[in-house]
Scaffold this motif. Structure first.
Motif, PDB file in Angstrom:
ATOM      1  N   GLU A 174       0.835  -1.210   0.000  1.00 59.38           N
ATOM      2  CA  GLU A 174       0.000   0.000   0.000  1.00 59.38           C
ATOM      3  C   GLU A 174       0.865   1.253   0.000  1.00 59.38           C
ATOM      4  O   GLU A 174       0.565   2.228  -0.705  1.00 59.38           O
ATOM      5  CB  GLU A 174      -0.917  -0.008   1.227  1.00 59.38           C
ATOM      6  N   ARG A 175       1.943   1.232   0.759  1.00 60.02           N
ATOM      7  CA  ARG A 175       2.828   2.403   0.842  1.00 60.02           C
ATOM      8  C   ARG A 175       3.536   2.647  -0.499  1.00 60.02           C
ATOM      9  O   ARG A 175       3.647   3.788  -0.952  1.00 60.02           O
ATOM     10  CB  ARG A 175       3.840   2.196   1.962  1.00 60.02           C
ATOM     11  N   ARG A 177       2.440   1.818  -3.405  1.00 62.15           N
ATOM     12  CA  ARG A 177       1.434   2.284  -4.371  1.00 62.15           C
ATOM     13  C   ARG A 177       1.099   3.755  -4.153  1.00 62.15           C
ATOM     14  O   ARG A 177       0.995   4.530  -5.113  1.00 62.15           O
ATOM     15  CB  ARG A 177       0.168   1.441  -4.269  1.00 62.15           C
ATOM     16  N   GLN A 178       0.946   4.148  -2.907  1.00 62.68           N
ATOM     17  CA  GLN A 178       0.522   5.523  -2.605  1.00 62.68           C
ATOM     18  C   GLN A 178       1.653   6.532  -2.736  1.00 62.68           C
ATOM     19  O   GLN A 178       1.434   7.680  -3.119  1.00 62.68           O
ATOM     20  CB  GLN A 178      -0.070   5.571  -1.199  1.00 62.68           C
ATOM     21  N   GLN A 179       2.874   6.103  -2.410  1.00 59.58           N
ATOM     22  CA  GLN A 179       4.023   7.006  -2.444  1.00 59.58           C
ATOM     23  C   GLN A 179       5.110   6.394  -3.329  1.00 59.58           C
ATOM     24  O   GLN A 179       6.195   6.061  -2.858  1.00 59.58           O
ATOM     25  CB  GLN A 179       4.550   7.250  -1.029  1.00 59.58           C
ATOM     26  N   ARG A 180       4.794   6.230  -4.599  1.00 55.80           N
ATOM     27  CA  ARG A 180       5.703   5.540  -5.527  1.00 55.80           C
ATOM     28  C   ARG A 180       7.054   6.248  -5.562  1.00 55.80           C
ATOM     29  O   ARG A 180       7.144   7.406  -5.994  1.00 55.80           O
ATOM     30  CB  ARG A 180       5.095   5.495  -6.918  1.00 55.80           C
ATOM     31  N   PRO A 181       8.130   5.584  -5.102  1.00 56.48           N
ATOM     32  CA  PRO A 181       9.441   6.234  -5.080  1.00 56.48           C
ATOM     33  C   PRO A 181       9.998   6.434  -6.489  1.00 56.48           C
ATOM     34  O   PRO A 181       9.723   5.652  -7.405  1.00 56.48           O
ATOM     35  CB  PRO A 181      10.316   5.252  -4.282  1.00 56.48           C
ATOM     36  N   HIS A 262      15.332   1.420  -0.427  1.00 52.56           N
ATOM     37  CA  HIS A 262      14.177   0.580  -0.763  1.00 52.56           C
ATOM     38  C   HIS A 262      14.551  -0.874  -1.054  1.00 52.56           C
ATOM     39  O   HIS A 262      13.659  -1.690  -1.332  1.00 52.56           O
ATOM     40  CB  HIS A 262      13.435   1.172  -1.962  1.00 52.56           C
TER      41      HIS A 262
END
Length: 317
Positions: A174-175, A177-181, A262
């Protein structure tokens, strides 16, 4: 043997009439695949691989053909689609899209050492360099959205140990997807396991099976590679082979600090993706005795082992 759509000799002889490859000598199904039907084909003029595409949209096959042409022009040891007399590269056989490609020399390495891993890392970096400016784009049909959906579905039907592992990875998905690095991107192989690389001794002679290629984070491709080439006998990753593969990659293409941050989660993401896809394949082909089904629990165990990552990315090379 994983041949979903059989091809008999008469059908193959008719198919080959459109090429300038001479008379058919022999053909046989290739064991080991889980998604497509593959055959070794020997003619008077050489040895080839025939692939019948069983999964994925046919409209995206020209992407694969252009990708392989570009990689071959860049000097990478990859197969390419052979054109018939009319210049056509994409064909049909037994109601399936079909590609005929040269058979590359070499053998698969079952037990790789650090030298093999270093060579794979170097070649993967060259592949990414060759595709980063190619202009080719293809979204993955098994990306973050797919993984989130399938993880939630598997949660509902899994026993407690598997549920615990899935619940731990869901917030990571979810992280991301929401905050695509903003990690470096290129066209990825997406499936660079040991059975998709050929060696002659310690010389890498071929990379095959680009049907899962897609655009995405290059670090994800590295993670997929490490998760197969660098496994320790006792579980998790073998540090020496992991370091060798990463050093090989970094010698051609430097890692960034953001990628280092990451790296643990990309290793987990890569393990999850193949746990999910293997489980789906096992469920779909449970009653098909002729289909090779790879163990889904292998990647479940690997994902659990990735709770601690001891080998980071080399940033000083």
């Amino acid at each position: 043997m994983s041949v979903f759509t059989p091809v008999d000799r008469a059908q193959l002889e008719t198919f080959l009439e459109r090429f300038d490859l001479g008379r058919l000598i022999d053909h046989s199904g290739i064991a080991g695949g889980t998604e497509n039907s593959n055959f070794f084909v020997a003619t008077e003029r050489g040895e080839y691989v025939l692939t019948l595409i069983e999964r994925g949209p046919v409209a995206e096959l020209p992407f694969c053909i252009r990708l392989l042409d570009g990689l071959q022009q860049a000097g990478l040891p990859v197969p390419y689609a052979i054109e018939d007399r009319s210049g056509t590269a994409l064909h049909h056989l037994n109601d399936r899209p079909a590609l005929l490609q040269p058979r590359l020399p070499g053998r698969h390495v079952d037990i790789p050492d650090a030298s093999h891993c270093q060579a794979v890392g170097q070649m993967l970096a060259r592949l990414h360099d060759a595709t980063v400016t190619s202009g080719l784009l293809r979204p993955s049909d098994r990306g973050l959205e797919w993984m989130i959906t399938e993880t939630k579905a598997m949660l509902e039907r899994s026993p407690a140990p598997a549920r615990a592992v899935l619940q731990s990875i869901l917030p990571v998905l979810e992280r991301l997807r929401q905050q695509r690095p903003a990690l470096p991107e290129a066209v990825l192989h997406g499936d660079l396991f040991r059975d998709n690389v050929l060696f002659d001794g310690h010389h890498l002679t071929g990379i095959i099976d680009f049907y899962n290629a897609f655009s995405g984070w290059t670090l994800y491709d590295v993670a997929i590679c490490v998760n197969d080439w660098c496994l320790a006998e006792q579980g998790g990753l073998d540090e020496r082979r992991t370091e060798a593969l990463l050093a090989g990659y970094a010698s051609q293409r430097r890692f960034t600090p953001l990628e280092a941050e990451h790296w643990p989660n990309l290793l987990r993401l890569a393990a999850l993706r193949f746990w999910l896809s293997r489980q789906l394949a096992a469920d779909r082909h449970a009653e098909h005795s002729g289909v090779l089904i790879k163990e889904p629990a292998h990647f479940q165990r690997l994902l659990a082992a990735h709770g601690e990552i001891r080998v980071g990315l080399p940033l000083a090379l």
